[in-house]
Design an enzyme around this catalytic site. Sequence first.
Site, PDB file in Angstrom:
ATOM      1  CD  GLU A 115     -20.319 -16.417 -28.484  1.00  0.00           C
ATOM      2  OE1 GLU A 115     -20.998 -15.943 -27.634  1.00  0.00           O
ATOM      3  OE2 GLU A 115     -20.695 -17.607 -28.952  1.00  0.00           O
ATOM      4  CD  GLU A 135     -19.583 -17.028 -23.885  1.00  0.00           C
ATOM      5  OE1 GLU A 135     -18.148 -17.164 -23.798  1.00  0.00           O
ATOM      6  OE2 GLU A 135     -19.965 -16.479 -24.996  1.00  0.00           O
TER       7      GLU A 135
END
Length: 725
Positions: A115, A135
């Site tokens: 990210e 995640e």
Amino acid sequence: MAAVRVTMDVGSDAVAVITIRNPPVNALALPIVAGLKEKYAEAMSRSDVKAIVLTGEGGKFCGGLDINIFAAVQKTGDLSMLPDTSVELVVNVIEDAPKPSVAAIQGLALGGGLELAMGCHARVSTPEAQLALPELALGVVPGMGGTQRLPRLVGLPKAIEMLLLSKSSIAKEGKEYGLVDAIASPEDLLKTSRLWALEIAEQRKPWIISLHRTDRLGSLSEAFETLTAGRQQAKRIAPNVPQHQACLDAIEEGINFGGYAGLLKEAKVSKELICSSTTKGLIHVFFAQRATSKVPNVTDVGIRPRKIKRVAIIGVGLMGSGIATALILNNTPVFLKEIDSNLLQKGLKMIEANLQSLVKKGSFTIEKMNKALPLLTGVLDYSEFKNVDMVIEAVVEKVSLKQSIFAEIEKACPPHCIFATNTSTIDLHIVGEKTHSQDRIIGAHFFSPAHVMPLLEIVRTDKTSPQVILDLMTVGKTIKKVPVVVGNCTGFAVNRTFFPYTQAAQFLVNLGVDLFRIDRVVSSFGMPMGPFQLQDVSGYEVALAVKDFFATSFRGRTLESELVGLMVKHGRNGKNNGKGYYIYERGQNPKPDSSVQPIIEECRRRANVMPGGKPVTLSDQEVLEMIFFPVVNEACRVLAEGVVIQASDLDVASVLGMSFPNYRGGIVYWADSVGSSSIYEKLNKWTELYGNFFKPSPYLEERAMKGLPLSMLHVAESPQMKARM
Ligand SMILES: C[C@H](O)CC(=O)SCCNC(=O)CCNC(=O)[C@H](O)C(C)(C)COP(=O)(O)OP(=O)(O)OC[C@H]1O[C@@H](n2cnc3c(N)ncnc32)[C@H](O)[C@@H]1OP(=O)(O)O
């Protein structure tokens, strides 16, 4: 100088290289987040810096947000401990900065790591770097803009696939679908990245803000179609957890109202998820799995693993062929020994079929398969055994046969060779009784299918040497298994803990509960299939072969049922012959077979355990508890006897060996979430009604009486206990 830090070096080319240093995976711990902000602020204020390259030390870009932060938030419930890495760091500091950033990726960029990279204005990577947003596998959603930037870079279908399956890509594939802008060799990575960053600063390359892109999202109607398909897939693959739908909610928000609105939604759902019971369970399993690689007196005494260059496998049935497949796929040459050439050919064919099915599923390429196959050598005698470093015996569960094989290999192998057995139940002392090499004898208990199931139960006796344990742990890791070291007893940790699972299910059938309802209840709880379908799939021979071992070893607390014997008598053999409790037809899902009912009735008549001859009435919850509480009870005995080093090892073993739902944290963790006293009370009640199979163990009783968790192995030493005393 502290190991955890961010550094900045400004070159004569006016590029500042900002490096994350937090071994082993450069996780974004709080000091790293603070360090990034500080170095970026410095880079912005310096007139000799035109552009930034963001990278990680030690050949790894970044393994994501420090998962210990989640654990700390879950412990305290204090959400303010979560740093605002999304807007404050990625948007304000990196993406909206007046100077451009290029991510120079090596090794891995996972979760928050990827990210961060997607917040940069371009990404240069080494070809094999692993890129993923895993995640969801931890019960959270990407919280640093992944739900917004990934679809904008790679398109919605690919992004949803990567997110829902926590699927990783290697960078050279990522380049094809837009996640990475350029590939460079490790030697050229920094040079290429610096140049790229300068070119953006000097407007010779585009200054791209991923969050603002819409070109890869497609039309609104296409996007909604993809999202709807994603939601259906999520329902199918993750019915009992919230994070998959929450992730799609955040993506949808961004499609409707723009990337920034999507980020805010992402932050909101992240906070809602983090303290949920399923997320806590998944994070517990993450750390529990890492803890299995620390074995007292083995991994902390300074010994180094020896190289296992060649392995021999004896017996090429279902297990032997699966183990061989796993070894050759990871470049270990294997000698396969069988007693005749027919059996050998059959085994070799099974291995080929295993490889082909992996290729078909897309797990491996044909090239890899073609490289693996020549590593196999079939043999009919022990002459090649003089050159092997490890033997894995995988013949049928027959004590006398195993004993004679071990006596033979002791003569045929070099003195350093490790003697492993894949027995799933038999005491290792008995297996090695006829040898003088007790220190080299170890259990390598794989789970079927061995080339797919991730658990390797390593069974040690009081004589097995630490070196041998360490060597097998290393082999396990090399072939991508999770090795869990356990003690020696009938069934070891997993089969021992779970023997009451099948027995309780069969007992319930004898009490009059519908067999297929039991399977449905257990599947809804999160097991991939119920106990009866599992029996069909794993074959009735296994059930029949191990029954007596348990009955003898755990006398007084086993339940006999004639069901499997009767099934065999009526020509049913489970999936093997297409007829078990279910009907198996090629290309179709198994269907419950109502014609099995007379067999069940016969079994019930013989068992004669229904109170007053009438079927009992139980709620789904009671069915579930009558199956799993006896398992917890046996888990307590396993803990009390020290078969596992720590309770969390049994959690990992239950998740990876029995497919116990990982979001429930494993068998002991789940039991603690139910509470020791409640389990104890129910077991006591059933003991009165149905006998000693349900009788609470002293370990469970003690913890229930003291109101302590089952995972607390040493009661007297625990601070809670001391505080109570
Ligand atoms: C806001 C964001 O969106 C949220 C996030 O970023 S959540 C985090 C996303 N990242 C991940 O899920 C990656 C998790 N880590 C892994 O999958 C694996 O550890 C790995 C592939 C990075 C490395 O695997 P491997 O080489 O086998 O080493 P492994 O034993 O797993 O890890 C080495 C050590 O790093 C630690 N570690 C790995 N990733 C970590 C992380 N993200 N945070 C904290 N510790 C981490 C492990 O706990 C272990 O510590 P230990 O030695 O004290 O037990």
